[in-house]
Design an enzyme around this catalytic site. Structure first.
Site, PDB file in Angstrom:
ATOM      1  N   GLU A 282       0.892  -1.175   0.000  1.00 37.98           N
ATOM      2  CA  GLU A 282       0.000   0.000   0.000  1.00 37.98           C
ATOM      3  C   GLU A 282       0.913   1.204   0.000  1.00 37.98           C
ATOM      4  OE1 GLU A 282      -1.410   3.262   0.919  1.00 37.98           O
ATOM      5  OE2 GLU A 282      -1.543   2.444   2.938  1.00 37.98           O
ATOM      6  N   CYS A 316      -1.891   8.174   4.305  1.00 36.83           N
ATOM      7  CA  CYS A 316      -1.956   7.896   2.874  1.00 36.83           C
ATOM      8  C   CYS A 316      -3.333   8.227   2.313  1.00 36.83           C
ATOM      9  CB  CYS A 316      -1.585   6.445   2.591  1.00 36.83           C
ATOM     10  SG  CYS A 316      -2.411   5.261   3.644  1.00 36.83           S
TER      11      CYS A 316
END
Length: 520
Positions: A282, A316
């Protein structure tokens, strides 16, 4: 050990904390302060291992506060940890899946018992406010329990196939040894999610937390060990990544990584040099919030502010750009600025603080560099400064920053800055906003504010991100929760197309084995 529950604080309900919570947190913050400054080893095969050098882990709120001293591990320690995990794999793989799931739940219970203590450590170590820190502890336990349940619900991923002449069974089996490399921003939740995925499926692991936040990683290691994970099945290694990475790339069977696109791509591209191997990554985002003319502007401004300045935009999933329809630009911006002016910046142990520091000197310097560029190419309408005077002089504090009048094709509309800057661009249509959103190489989260059902349908059908929200006041682009929202990145935000927190996560740590026995 019976399953326990911590107070119902998630990223969407952080405003519900009561006085008892605050009192318990403040007591825990005092208690953990007395434990800081210790020297911590690696743990390989469950044994304490020391390297030739140590490094100090300090708080970004106050760099004079040493949280602990940790080992600078290198190639030698990495090989020892990998050999330990390799030796432990056959026995752990053969452990019944229900037992492995029970161990994961016991680890979650241990984290629950230490919830306030761990939340206090997170605040000191990451600069995360107390509500977000406690939310992370809740996410940690939810991930552990959710992934354990996935394996049980699938009955260990054994599936009988159909044949009249043969007995055929499809079995998902673990790969072997995995490296778990976790980031600084969610140092226990993301580490726990990846590690649980690895362990509950029968793999073994070498776990290396970010060098900015090793203490949180140590708490996770202790929880797994106390819960019953075998000593060599989960190994704890600290230090800079270069030498460790070289050994890991050559010797592990899989990598679970969360971090920057640059680091993730480096691992991904090097890892499968000889043959394809699983690399579950990720890798960040450049997440837009789109505000249309029919939007509830109060909710839109609140959602954008919370997603932009929670954890100083170092998520993020953080909102770092807003595309607002021209007809409501002025009113939306006024509301966003009003809410941003009320953001309390400071020591995250204090109750009133919403936004703490950035994680380190490099992040602070990056912030300053981006601000100079945006002053030249746009207009800073709030913030933009470094906070250097008392009480900010010992930490990496900066102002929450709102920027307008930057050309819509400017590189910083598409570059992940990871500092508390949100750029506001004006658009004439939803189609234009979606097109601009999709031009980024990332595809993690996106938010839309509208009352028009056709807008929602168009947004869902055309946005190129894996995780989307509509009219989410608690966070325009942030706040996924295990079992509620899958957290999945497309394009440069992820390597597998399947997300954490969702129903397809644990299968990524397994490979299919088709078994056929001919009859008669």
């Amino acid at each position: 050990m019976s399953e326990q529950k911590i107070p119902e604080i998630t990223y969407a309900t952080v405003g519900l904390a009561d006085e008892a919570f605050h009192s318990q947190f403040e007591q825990a913050a005092e208690d953990v302060l007395k434990t800081f400054g210790k020297h911590h080893p690696h743990y390989i095969r469950g044994k304490e291992i020391k390297s030739e050098e140590e490094f100090a882990s300090t708080s970004p709120c106050d760099t004079s506060l040493v949280l602990g001293y940790f080992q600078k591990g290198g190639a030698k320690e990495a090989r020892r940890a990998l050999n330990a995990a390799r030796a432990a794999f056959p026995k752990w793989r053969a452990t019944p899946y229900r037992k492995r799931a029970d161990i994961m739940r016991r680890a979650a219970d241990i984290v629950t018992q230490r919830a306030h203590e761990i939340a206090a450590v997170l605040s000191y170590e990451t600069g995360k406010n107390r509500l977000e820190a406690f939310g992370e502890v809740g996410e940690t336990t939810a991930l552990m329990r959710y992934y354990a349940k996935q394996v049980e619900d699938a009955q260990g991923f054994v599936h009988r196939m159909g044949s009249d002449t043969e007995d055929v069974v499809s079995v998902l089996r673990p790969y072997g040894v995995w490296a778990v490399i976790s980031p600084f921003n969610f140092p226990i939740a993301l580490a726990a999610g990846m590690s649980t995925g690895v362990l509950v499926t029968g793999n073994t692991a070498v776990f290396k937390p970010s060098s900015d936040v090793p203490l949180s990683g140590l708490y996770l290691y202790q929880a797994f060990r106390e819960a019953g994970v075998p000593p060599a099945a989960f190994n704890f290694l600290t230090g800079p990544g270069k030498d460790v990475e070289r050994v890991i790339l050559k010797n592990v069977d899989g990598i679970a990584f969360t971090g920057s696109l640059e680091a993730g791509l480096r691992l991904y591209n090097k890892f499968s040099k000889d043959y394809p191997r699983p690399c579950v990554t990720e890798m960040g985002g450049k997440n837009p919030a789109i505000v249309m003319e029919s939007a509830d502007l109060e909710a839109a401004a609140e959602g954008a502010m919370r997603s932009a300045f929670g954890l100083t935009n170092q998520k993020c999933s953080a909102c770092s750009r807003v595309y607002v329809h021209r007809s409501v630009e002025k009113e939306f911006l006024e509301k966003l600025l009003e809410k941003t002016r009320n953001v309390k910046v400071g020591d995250t142990i204090k109750r009133e603080t919403f936004m703490g520091p950035v994680i380190n000197a490099k992040a602070r310097d990056n912030f300053a560099g981006y601000v100079e560029t945006l002053k030249r190419d746009g207009k800073i309408v709030h913030g933009g400064g470094l906070l250097k005077d008392p009480p900010y002089d010992k930490g990496y504090f900066v102002q929450p920053t709102v920027v307008t009048d930057v050309p819509l094709d400017h590189e910083l509309f598409f570059h992940e800055m990871f500092v508390p800057i949100v750029m506001v661009g004006v658009v004439d249509s939803l189609k234009q906003a979606v097109k601009l959103s999709n031009e980024a190489k990332y595809g993690l989260t996106a938010g839309l504010f509208t009352r028009d059902e056709k807008d929602i349908e168009y947004f869902f059908d055309n946005i190129q991100t894996g995780t989307v929200y509509v009219n989410r006041r608690a966070g325009a682009t942030t706040g996924a929760w295990p079992g509620v929202q899958s957290f999945v990145g497309w394009k440069g935000s992820g390597s597998t197309g399947k997300g954490g927190c969702g129903p397809y996560y644990v299968q990524q740590f397994l490979r299919e084995h088709s078994r056929t026995i001919a009859k008669g």
